[in-house]
Design a protein around this motif. Structure first.
Motif, mmCIF file in Angstrom:
data_model
loop_
_atom_site.group_PDB
_atom_site.id
_atom_site.type_symbol
_atom_site.label_atom_id
_atom_site.label_comp_id
_atom_site.label_asym_id
_atom_site.label_seq_id
_atom_site.Cartn_x
_atom_site.Cartn_y
_atom_site.Cartn_z
ATOM 1 N N ALA A 4 -6.312 -21.168 -9.570
ATOM 2 C CA ALA A 4 -5.149 -20.772 -8.761
ATOM 3 C C ALA A 4 -5.000 -19.258 -8.757
ATOM 4 C CB ALA A 4 -3.891 -21.441 -9.286
ATOM 5 N N LEU A 5 -5.223 -18.638 -9.917
ATOM 6 C CA LEU A 5 -5.126 -17.184 -10.018
ATOM 7 C C LEU A 5 -6.202 -16.505 -9.182
ATOM 8 C CD1 LEU A 5 -3.653 -14.833 -11.324
ATOM 9 C CD2 LEU A 5 -5.236 -14.998 -13.244
ATOM 10 N N THR A 10 -7.724 -13.562 -4.384
ATOM 11 C CA THR A 10 -8.575 -13.502 -3.193
ATOM 12 C C THR A 10 -7.722 -13.444 -1.928
ATOM 13 O OG1 THR A 10 -10.254 -14.790 -4.360
ATOM 14 C CG2 THR A 10 -10.462 -14.640 -1.971
ATOM 15 N N THR A 11 -6.700 -14.253 -1.881
ATOM 16 C CA THR A 11 -5.804 -14.258 -0.719
ATOM 17 C C THR A 11 -5.076 -12.916 -0.595
ATOM 18 O OG1 THR A 11 -5.481 -16.634 -0.966
ATOM 19 C CG2 THR A 11 -3.890 -15.461 0.391
ATOM 20 N N ALA A 12 -4.615 -12.374 -1.711
ATOM 21 C CA ALA A 12 -3.922 -11.084 -1.700
ATOM 22 C C ALA A 12 -4.855 -9.973 -1.244
ATOM 23 C CB ALA A 12 -3.347 -10.780 -3.072
ATOM 24 N N ALA A 13 -6.087 -9.983 -1.722
ATOM 25 C CA ALA A 13 -7.056 -8.964 -1.320
ATOM 26 C C ALA A 13 -7.379 -9.089 0.169
ATOM 27 C CB ALA A 13 -8.323 -9.092 -2.159
#
Length: 126
Positions: A4-5, A10-13
């Motif tokens: 999840a982290l 990855t989504t934030a980047a």
């Protein structure tokens, strides 16, 4: 928990890269629009000066039918309206030079001033 982290990072980047690229594209398009507008203004000034200078270079009798003062009177308000506020000095300079052009005593002097204005406006446009 680690998965999840990693997914969150990855989504934030990905989101950050997307936002940065969108901002860069926005700034690029804005710069291009400013440059296109500047080129349009330069073209308009050059067209007006060219018409007026050609009319000034003709025989004096032809000048009665080609009033240069009208060309210049129509150019200045349009120039002031289209230029961004930070470039008002350019419009003021063009207005002063056009006053000199209208006050010129000879056609040769009119042509010289018109050519000078055209050259400086092109230089500003670049």
């Amino acid at each position: 928990m680690e998965a999840a982290l990693i997914a969150f990072a990855t989504t934030a980047a990905t989101l950050s890269v997307t936002v940065v690229l969108a901002l860069l594209e926005f700034r690029r398009r804005r710069r291009e629009a400013v440059q296109a507008r500047r080129e349009q203004i330069v073209g308009r000034v050059l067209d007006t000066l060219e018409r007026a200078t050609r009319a000034a270079s003709r025989a004096p009798i032809v000048g009665w039918w080609a009033p240069n003062e009208l060309e210049y009177a129509l150019l200045l308000p349009r120039l002031l309206a289209e230029l961004p506020e930070q470039d008002n000095a350019v419009a003021t300079w063009v207005a002063r030079r056009i006053q000199h052009l209208q006050a010129a005593t000879s056609r040769r002097e009119q042509v010289a001033i018109g050519a000078d204005v055209a050259a400086k406006v092109v230089q500003w446009g670049r």
